[in-house]
Scaffold this motif. Sequence first.
Motif, short mmCIF file in Angstrom:
data_model
loop_
_atom_site.label_atom_id
_atom_site.label_comp_id
_atom_site.label_asym_id
_atom_site.label_seq_id
_atom_site.Cartn_x
_atom_site.Cartn_y
_atom_site.Cartn_z
N PRO A 160 38.49 54.78 39.88
CA PRO A 160 39.07 54.56 41.21
C PRO A 160 40.00 53.34 41.17
CG PRO A 160 36.65 54.40 41.26
CD PRO A 160 37.05 54.59 39.84
N GLU A 161 40.93 53.29 42.11
CA GLU A 161 41.94 52.23 42.10
C GLU A 161 41.33 50.84 42.18
OE1 GLU A 161 45.24 50.15 41.63
OE2 GLU A 161 45.08 52.30 41.30
N ASP A 162 40.25 50.67 42.97
CA ASP A 162 39.65 49.33 43.08
C ASP A 162 39.01 48.90 41.76
OD1 ASP A 162 37.61 51.23 43.42
OD2 ASP A 162 36.43 49.92 44.71
N ALA A 163 38.41 49.86 41.04
CA ALA A 163 37.81 49.53 39.73
C ALA A 163 38.91 49.19 38.72
CB ALA A 163 36.97 50.70 39.22
N TRP A 164 40.03 49.91 38.79
CA TRP A 164 41.16 49.63 37.90
C TRP A 164 41.74 48.26 38.21
CZ3 TRP A 164 43.09 49.40 33.58
CH2 TRP A 164 44.43 49.47 33.26
N GLN A 165 41.78 47.89 39.50
CA GLN A 165 42.27 46.57 39.88
C GLN A 165 41.35 45.47 39.33
OE1 GLN A 165 45.28 45.74 41.42
NE2 GLN A 165 44.62 43.77 40.61
N ASP A 166 40.04 45.69 39.41
CA ASP A 166 39.09 44.73 38.83
C ASP A 166 39.32 44.58 37.34
OD1 ASP A 166 37.90 44.36 41.30
OD2 ASP A 166 36.17 45.64 40.88
N GLU A 167 39.55 45.71 36.66
CA GLU A 167 39.78 45.66 35.21
C GLU A 167 41.09 44.94 34.90
OE1 GLU A 167 39.05 46.10 31.17
OE2 GLU A 167 37.75 46.06 32.92
N ARG A 168 42.12 45.18 35.69
CA ARG A 168 43.39 44.46 35.52
C ARG A 168 43.16 42.95 35.64
NH1 ARG A 168 45.66 48.37 39.43
NH2 ARG A 168 47.11 49.74 38.36
N ASP A 169 42.45 42.56 36.71
CA ASP A 169 42.18 41.13 36.94
C ASP A 169 41.41 40.53 35.76
OD1 ASP A 169 43.41 41.35 39.40
OD2 ASP A 169 41.55 41.36 40.55
N ARG A 170 40.44 41.27 35.27
CA ARG A 170 39.61 40.78 34.16
C ARG A 170 40.45 40.59 32.91
NH1 ARG A 170 36.13 42.09 30.03
NH2 ARG A 170 37.05 44.14 29.72
N GLN A 171 41.28 41.56 32.58
CA GLN A 171 42.11 41.48 31.38
C GLN A 171 43.13 40.35 31.48
OE1 GLN A 171 43.77 45.34 30.50
NE2 GLN A 171 41.76 46.30 30.50
N LEU A 172 43.74 40.21 32.64
CA LEU A 172 44.72 39.13 32.83
C LEU A 172 44.06 37.77 32.68
CD1 LEU A 172 46.93 40.45 35.76
CD2 LEU A 172 47.72 39.79 33.49
N LEU A 173 42.86 37.65 33.22
CA LEU A 173 42.14 36.38 33.15
C LEU A 173 41.83 36.03 31.69
CD1 LEU A 173 41.07 34.22 35.07
CD2 LEU A 173 38.92 35.47 35.14
N VAL A 174 41.35 37.01 30.93
CA VAL A 174 41.05 36.76 29.52
C VAL A 174 42.31 36.36 28.77
CG1 VAL A 174 40.32 37.86 27.36
CG2 VAL A 174 39.01 38.25 29.44
N PHE A 175 43.41 37.03 29.06
CA PHE A 175 44.65 36.74 28.35
C PHE A 175 45.19 35.35 28.70
CE2 PHE A 175 49.18 36.90 27.42
CZ PHE A 175 49.18 37.49 26.17
N ASN A 176 45.03 34.94 29.96
CA ASN A 176 45.64 33.69 30.43
C ASN A 176 44.75 32.46 30.35
OD1 ASN A 176 48.21 34.77 31.14
ND2 ASN A 176 47.27 35.73 32.92
N GLU A 177 43.45 32.64 30.14
CA GLU A 177 42.53 31.50 30.07
C GLU A 177 42.11 31.25 28.63
OE1 GLU A 177 41.33 29.28 32.20
OE2 GLU A 177 42.36 30.08 33.95
N PRO A 178 42.66 30.22 27.99
CA PRO A 178 42.28 29.93 26.59
C PRO A 178 40.77 29.79 26.40
CG PRO A 178 44.13 28.57 27.27
CD PRO A 178 43.66 29.29 28.50
N GLU A 179 40.09 29.27 27.41
CA GLU A 179 38.64 29.07 27.35
C GLU A 179 37.89 30.40 27.17
OE1 GLU A 179 35.25 27.36 30.43
OE2 GLU A 179 37.33 26.75 30.70
N LEU A 180 38.51 31.51 27.59
CA LEU A 180 37.85 32.81 27.52
C LEU A 180 38.23 33.61 26.27
CD1 LEU A 180 38.26 33.85 31.25
CD2 LEU A 180 36.14 33.16 30.12
#
Length: 198
Positions: A104-124
């Motif tokens: 569903p679109e909301d789950a895909w949005q959560d996954e987008r947010d998660r991936q972006l956060l991992v990519f942009n946060e060196p700590e992760l």
Amino acid sequence: MTSSPAEPQGLRERKKARTRAAIQRHALRLFRERGYAATTVDQIAAAAEISPSTFFRYFPTKEATVLYDALDPLMVEAALAQPAELSLMGALRATLREVYERMPEDAWQDERDRQLLVFNEPELRAPMLEQYGDGIDLLADLAARRVGRSATDFEVRNWAGAVVGVVLAAFYTAGGDPDRLLHSLDDAFAHLEAGLPL
């Protein structure tokens, strides 16, 4: 009579999965709004309307809310259901498309947010790289089931390691853009299936 105990267990597991997903969703929203470093476990717990102690029953750390990949169980289920006549890579590519098309679109949005956060946060990034070892184990197990070999077989584990390698390359090729990641992964799997020609 024997099925009765299983039903509440299934209900409990579904409730736990919903609670874990809700905690992760609130955490990702707060990280997006306030920043990862500025968001506390107490704030996540308050947003999810749970106590901090309940938070820690689901996630050992704040970092774990980002590293938890809710797609893994869906991927395993879809991979095991792929037709036997598909090659290993063909089954993997079909699994990827099937899971992303069903999301569903909301789950895909959560996954987008998660991936972006991992990519942009060196700590992760470092802990995420450590998880790729678990990915090798998971893929080796799935491959072993399909080809009737042991998950510890050298060639099975080598194949799983190659898949993880191209997944990692696709992640960086997508540049943190989750919408490009699916296409990058499919291209990476096709290149691996062709024998990685240069």
